[in-house]
Scaffold this motif. Structure first.
Motif, PDB file in Angstrom:
ATOM      1  N   GLU A 257      56.880 -20.792  32.702  1.00  0.00           N
ATOM      2  CA  GLU A 257      55.492 -21.238  32.516  1.00  0.00           C
ATOM      3  C   GLU A 257      54.625 -20.814  33.695  1.00  0.00           C
ATOM      4  N   SER A 258      55.182 -20.902  34.889  1.00  0.00           N
ATOM      5  CA  SER A 258      54.356 -20.558  36.051  1.00  0.00           C
ATOM      6  C   SER A 258      54.059 -19.058  36.074  1.00  0.00           C
ATOM      7  N   VAL A 259      55.011 -18.241  35.609  1.00  0.00           N
ATOM      8  CA  VAL A 259      54.740 -16.801  35.510  1.00  0.00           C
ATOM      9  C   VAL A 259      53.735 -16.538  34.384  1.00  0.00           C
ATOM     10  N   LEU A 260      53.847 -17.314  33.300  1.00  0.00           N
ATOM     11  CA  LEU A 260      52.873 -17.138  32.212  1.00  0.00           C
ATOM     12  C   LEU A 260      51.462 -17.523  32.660  1.00  0.00           C
ATOM     13  N   ASP A 261      51.349 -18.513  33.557  1.00  0.00           N
ATOM     14  CA  ASP A 261      50.014 -18.844  34.095  1.00  0.00           C
ATOM     15  C   ASP A 261      49.376 -17.588  34.702  1.00  0.00           C
ATOM     16  N   VAL A 262      50.170 -16.872  35.472  1.00  0.00           N
ATOM     17  CA  VAL A 262      49.660 -15.650  36.110  1.00  0.00           C
ATOM     18  C   VAL A 262      49.381 -14.577  35.055  1.00  0.00           C
ATOM     19  N   ALA A 263      50.320 -14.433  34.110  1.00  0.00           N
ATOM     20  CA  ALA A 263      50.173 -13.389  33.093  1.00  0.00           C
ATOM     21  C   ALA A 263      48.947 -13.659  32.216  1.00  0.00           C
ATOM     22  N   ILE A 264      48.709 -14.924  31.894  1.00  0.00           N
ATOM     23  CA  ILE A 264      47.543 -15.273  31.071  1.00  0.00           C
ATOM     24  C   ILE A 264      46.264 -14.956  31.849  1.00  0.00           C
ATOM     25  N   THR A 265      46.261 -15.284  33.118  1.00  0.00           N
ATOM     26  CA  THR A 265      45.093 -14.979  33.951  1.00  0.00           C
ATOM     27  C   THR A 265      44.846 -13.470  33.994  1.00  0.00           C
ATOM     28  N   ALA A 266      45.931 -12.712  34.091  1.00  0.00           N
ATOM     29  CA  ALA A 266      45.802 -11.256  34.092  1.00  0.00           C
ATOM     30  C   ALA A 266      45.255 -10.752  32.755  1.00  0.00           C
ATOM     31  N   LEU A 267      45.762 -11.332  31.661  1.00  0.00           N
ATOM     32  CA  LEU A 267      45.259 -10.932  30.338  1.00  0.00           C
ATOM     33  C   LEU A 267      43.781 -11.282  30.176  1.00  0.00           C
ATOM     34  N   CYS A 268      43.390 -12.417  30.740  1.00  0.00           N
ATOM     35  CA  CYS A 268      41.971 -12.812  30.688  1.00  0.00           C
ATOM     36  C   CYS A 268      41.120 -11.729  31.355  1.00  0.00           C
ATOM     37  N   ALA A 269      41.565 -11.277  32.516  1.00  0.00           N
ATOM     38  CA  ALA A 269      40.807 -10.242  33.224  1.00  0.00           C
ATOM     39  C   ALA A 269      40.782  -8.953  32.412  1.00  0.00           C
ATOM     40  N   GLU A 270      41.922  -8.605  31.831  1.00  0.00           N
ATOM     41  CA  GLU A 270      41.981  -7.380  31.030  1.00  0.00           C
ATOM     42  C   GLU A 270      41.013  -7.474  29.852  1.00  0.00           C
ATOM     43  N   ALA A 271      40.983  -8.636  29.198  1.00  0.00           N
ATOM     44  CA  ALA A 271      40.099  -8.812  28.040  1.00  0.00           C
ATOM     45  C   ALA A 271      38.634  -8.714  28.463  1.00  0.00           C
ATOM     46  N   VAL A 272      38.317  -9.253  29.636  1.00  0.00           N
ATOM     47  CA  VAL A 272      36.936  -9.169  30.116  1.00  0.00           C
ATOM     48  C   VAL A 272      36.547  -7.702  30.364  1.00  0.00           C
ATOM     49  N   GLY A 273      37.468  -6.946  30.949  1.00  0.00           N
ATOM     50  CA  GLY A 273      37.193  -5.523  31.148  1.00  0.00           C
ATOM     51  C   GLY A 273      36.947  -4.814  29.821  1.00  0.00           C
ATOM     52  N   ALA A 274      37.769  -5.148  28.828  1.00  0.00           N
ATOM     53  CA  ALA A 274      37.625  -4.519  27.505  1.00  0.00           C
ATOM     54  C   ALA A 274      36.297  -4.925  26.860  1.00  0.00           C
ATOM     55  N   MET A 275      35.944  -6.204  26.990  1.00  0.00           N
ATOM     56  CA  MET A 275      34.691  -6.688  26.399  1.00  0.00           C
ATOM     57  C   MET A 275      33.485  -6.049  27.064  1.00  0.00           C
ATOM     58  N   ASP A 276      33.560  -5.926  28.373  1.00  0.00           N
ATOM     59  CA  ASP A 276      32.468  -5.306  29.121  1.00  0.00           C
ATOM     60  C   ASP A 276      32.218  -3.886  28.603  1.00  0.00           C
ATOM     61  N   ARG A 277      33.313  -3.151  28.439  1.00  0.00           N
ATOM     62  CA  ARG A 277      33.198  -1.771  27.952  1.00  0.00           C
ATOM     63  C   ARG A 277      32.642  -1.746  26.519  1.00  0.00           C
ATOM     64  N   MET A 278      33.095  -2.669  25.692  1.00  0.00           N
ATOM     65  CA  MET A 278      32.611  -2.702  24.300  1.00  0.00           C
ATOM     66  C   MET A 278      31.115  -2.968  24.238  1.00  0.00           C
ATOM     67  N   LEU A 279      30.645  -3.879  25.087  1.00  0.00           N
ATOM     68  CA  LEU A 279      29.207  -4.186  25.067  1.00  0.00           C
ATOM     69  C   LEU A 279      28.409  -2.947  25.442  1.00  0.00           C
ATOM     70  N   TRP A 280      28.845  -2.234  26.491  1.00  0.00           N
ATOM     71  CA  TRP A 280      28.045  -1.094  26.951  1.00  0.00           C
ATOM     72  C   TRP A 280      28.170   0.103  26.025  1.00  0.00           C
ATOM     73  N   LEU A 281      29.334   0.270  25.403  1.00  0.00           N
ATOM     74  CA  LEU A 281      29.442   1.301  24.353  1.00  0.00           C
ATOM     75  C   LEU A 281      28.458   1.001  23.237  1.00  0.00           C
ATOM     76  N   THR A 282      28.368  -0.268  22.868  1.00  0.00           N
ATOM     77  CA  THR A 282      27.490  -0.662  21.760  1.00  0.00           C
ATOM     78  C   THR A 282      26.026  -0.465  22.132  1.00  0.00           C
ATOM     79  N   VAL A 283      25.680  -0.899  23.346  1.00  0.00           N
ATOM     80  CA  VAL A 283      24.302  -0.733  23.808  1.00  0.00           C
ATOM     81  C   VAL A 283      23.915   0.755  23.797  1.00  0.00           C
ATOM     82  N   ASP A 284      24.787   1.592  24.322  1.00  0.00           N
ATOM     83  CA  ASP A 284      24.501   3.034  24.343  1.00  0.00           C
ATOM     84  C   ASP A 284      24.320   3.572  22.924  1.00  0.00           C
ATOM     85  N   TYR A 285      25.187   3.103  22.041  1.00  0.00           N
ATOM     86  CA  TYR A 285      25.115   3.584  20.671  1.00  0.00           C
ATOM     87  C   TYR A 285      23.793   3.170  20.014  1.00  0.00           C
TER      88      TYR A 285
END
Lengths: 375, 392
Positions: free
Chosen positions: A226-254
């Motif tokens: 569970e303690s490793v999953l806490d870290v892994a979930i936090t990492a996934l959260c950051a990854e998802a934010v990076g992906a969302m950020d890119r999606m928003l700007w791709l959309t805006v450009d489009y």
């Protein structure tokens, strides 16, 4: 209150972004997707050179001794570029579990190889028919001589296609959930390798009396997991934010470049407001990724765990909104394999189904009095 | 959001909490905690106490009672006040006209108005919106024509909150109808007892009375009650509205509503998983918004004043929605107990006492539909965000 990145973190982010901008454009990624490995060994060695593969390991084991902040910076960049290499599987999960539960000898044996990019790990815990609980397993561990043997099937193992070693959950004769190390090349280990829905590679793995050693003491390992999953979930959260950020700007450009009815479609208010709502979801997600990172430092384990899960809940909901809208606002091109935006939908959908989904997280966060005080 | 606060910030929050809960009378705070509106007397009494302790206008310049706190400290002050159920100092006085006079007014206006504005000896009303100037505020028509030492004001303001208590009203008026809309507006201070001022109530769907129409019929306003320069009123109005940046999130309001819903709905929440799920999502999003507030505050100290930040529109947009969701949640927890429309909590002898919240839950739900309409409707906020990201 200091919510900004440190200078070192910013430098790390710039370095990783620089590398990915130079060597990981959408076309390169498309080629990797259809290659035999499905990811790039060349990039893997570059990550190792930058110290990314041992980022959070102690220095005595070849690591850089950094924390969740740095890991999040790297994963956010990886999310923006939709990196395919098995960093989560090998470094965050596999390496994290060895670091959390392994004996000093096991850490010394495995972690330097991971940090150097020579050893690939995978965490095998999901089984056919299982949902989100770590305890619903039937893979059995049986003592054998100085070690153990494992029998059972694991499914949807990220990085399971290429792992040199598996970290496996199995039920001990005492009925506890233990962690075991299994050599990927050992007899009694068979893989059914595939690509996941987002293109990252994985496998089902069948263990039939496969020789294993206990990771650390053969005791109840749930808290360590569970303690490793806490870290892994936090990492996934950051990854998802990076992906969302890119999606928003791709959309805006489009929206600004696509011309219909004689105008760029960004002049249409219905589309403007939908882009604005994507921004709202992104910013709320960004805040929650930061909350998760700060929560990892909290002393109260129950509070930390609940807060990290709350972060993933918010981010999964936000990512579903942003990804669905990104594809919709692109129109037909968003449905094509050739154009990047659909790949972000795929990755964020897989993230939302990794470790626990929106409904399961809602249950977990709402249990035991919820998140905020009553009064 | 203790996680993000330094030791010093946490000590500051503790100091605020101790002050509010020890210095503001418990009967005032209890009324607010039970979902009742503060009376005029409650608001004035509370502001007097705050002002005597230098707690009413911390964001004003030092010489007029300000404290030179950081944006974060001001945020903590405001949130702790809400969480302690203390009526806030009149927003029209302390957050609106006060800072405008202090920043753009003459020395004479400052001396005449600021002390009484801080202490609530003057109750200010806000004369901005008009029947045909809502989201499009710059189209306002109330006119002020110079006549010797006076302006003659004619026109109508509306949605004037608590004008029934108002002593003075600060108004945006058109002083030059010949130029572009924004460049012909001035900011004037009008004594509401002047001949020609009429206040008429507007009754809202919750059964309450908090907003008014204010009519001006050839009202003589001494020219020295113009703030700053003639035709610069739009600049002052934008300055005033910019001060609302983080308070519109209403984190304290949302937290109070969630806390009360959890206290009153303990059994329902355990028994009804769908309701619990909604509560959980609301709690999580509130935590996210609180961090978004802190991010905006953290940036505010490093950004030049007045820099537009589309994230502050996120605060208004999601904040108002979460305030509304939290009000709706209590309504759903109460079920049929929320149906009767009652002015009082008292029941005849022999009848069962009313559930807490039975009187206020549904009126509050109705009333709070206003939150996504006022202070720049949520559609206006989306437009601000869209403009920032699409750069049109």
């Amino acid at each position: 209150m200091d919510l900004d990145l440190t200078d070192e973190q910013r430098l790390l982010g710039d370095t990783v972004n620089g590398l990915l901008e130079k060597r990981y454009d959408a076309n390169t990624r498309l080629q990797l997707l259809s290659s035999a490995d499905g990811w790039s060994r060349d990039m893997w060695h570059r990550y190792a050179e930058l110290g990314l593969l041992g980022l959070t390991f102690e220095e005595q084991y070849g690591g850089a001794g950094m924390g969740a902040g740095e890991l999040s910076v790297v994963l956010e960049s990886f999310g923006r570029a939709l990196v395919l290499e098995p960093v989560l599987a090998t470094v965050v999960l596999g390496g994290g579990l060895v670091a959390a539960a392994g004996s000093a000898e096991q850490k010394a044996e495995l972690l330097p190889g991971v940090a150097a990019g020579e050893t690939l790990l995978a965490f095998a815990y999901t089984e056919p028919g299982m949902r989100w609980s770590l305890t619903g397993i039937s893979t059995a561990a049986t003592p054998a001589g100085n070690g153990w043997t494992l029998s059972g099937q694991k499914s949807a193992v990220f990085g399971g296609d290429a792992a040199d070693r598996f970290v496996v959950t199995a039920r001990t004769p005492d009925g506890e959930v233990g962690l075991f190390l299994v050599d990927g090349a050992a007899g009694g280990v068979r893989r059914d390798a595939y690509a996941m829905q987002d293109g990252q590679r994985g496998a089902d793995v069948l263990f039939a009396d496969a020789p294993a050693v206990a990771l650390g003491e053969p005791a109840d390992a749930l808290e360590a997991i569970e303690s490793v999953l806490d870290v892994a979930i936090t990492a996934l959260c950051a990854e998802a934010v990076g992906a969302m950020d890119r999606m928003l700007w791709l959309t805006v450009d489009y929206l600004k470049t696509r011309v219909q009815f004689g105008h760029p479609i960004s002049v249409f208010q219905t589309l403007q407001h939908r882009a604005a709502d994507m921004f709202v979801s992104l910013e709320q997600a960004r805040s929650m990724a930061l909350v998760a990172r700060l929560a990892l430092g909290a002393d109260d384990v129950a509070q930390r765990r609940k807060t990290v899960r709350a972060a993933k809940l918010q981010i999964d909901v936000a990512a579903r909104h942003v990804a669905q809208e990104a594809v919709q606002l692109h129109g037909g091109i968003g449905m094509t394999m050739e154009y990047p935006v659909g790949h972000y939908l795929k990755r964020t959908t897989v993230i939302a189904k990794t470790f626990a989904d929106i409904d399961a997280l809602t249950e977990l966060v709402g249990a035991d009095g919820g998140l905020l005080p009553s009064g | 959001m203790e996680l993000a606060l330094s030791k010093e910030d946490r000590a500051f929050a503790e100091e605020m909490r101790a002050f509010f809960t020890s210095e503001i009378p418990a009967e005032i705070r209890d009324r607010l905690a039970r979902g009742l509106h503060p009376s005029k007397a409650d608001i004035v009494a509370s502001q007097r106490i705050l002002n005597e302790h230098g707690m009413a206008v911390p964001h004003w310049p030092l010489e007029w009672g300000g404290r030179e706190w950081t944006p974060l400290q001001r945020h903590i002050w405001s949130e702790e006040m809400t969480l302690a159920h203390v009526p806030h100092p009149l927003v029209f006085n302390t957050a609106m006209v006060g800072p405008v006079i202090a920043t753009f007014g003459s020395q004479e206006l400052k001396e005449r108005f600021l002390p009484k504005t801080a202490s609530a000896e003057i109750w200010w009303s806000q004369g901005f919106s008009e029947p045909n100037a809502g989201s499009d505020l710059a189209s306002l028509k109330t006119s002020a024509v110079r006549d010797g030492d006076n302006y003659i004001v004619n026109g109508q303001k509306t949605w004037t909150t608590l004008a029934q208590y108002g002593d003075w009203i600060f108004c945006l008026v058109r002083t030059d109808p010949t130029v572009a809309q924004q460049r012909g507006i001035s900011f004037v201070l009008i004594d509401m007892r002047s001949p020609g001022v009429t206040v008429r109530p507007i009754h809202l769907i919750d059964g309450g009375y908090e907003v008014n129409e204010v009519f001006f019929d050839n009202v003589e306003v001494p020219a020295d009650q113009l703030v700053g320069e003639e035709n610069k009123g739009w600049t002052y109005a934008k300055f005033l509205l910019g001060n609302e940046r983080t308070s519109n999130a209403g984190i304290g309001v949302i937290k109070n509503r969630i806390a009360r819903a959890k206290r009153l709905g303990g059994e329902v929440i355990s028994a009804e998983p769908l309701l619990r799920a909604r509560l959980t999502r609301l709690e999580v999003e509130t935590m996210a918004l609180e961090m978004t507030v802190l991010r905006v505050l953290a940036r505010e100290s490093s950004m030049p004043a007045g820099t537009p930040d589309p994230v502050s529109s996120v605060l208004k947009l999601r904040g108002s929605e979460l305030q509304q969701d939290a009000a709706e949640l209590l309504l759903d927890i109460l079920g049929p107990a929320a149906l009767p429309f009652r002015k009082e909590r008292t029941v005849p002898d022999g009848f069962a006492a009313l559930d807490e919240g039975a009187v206020d839950a549904m009126p509050t739900y109705f009333n709070w539909r206003k939150a996504s309409i006022y202070a720049g409707s949520n559609e206006v906020q989306r437009q601000i965000i869209a403009k920032a990201i699409l750069k049109f």
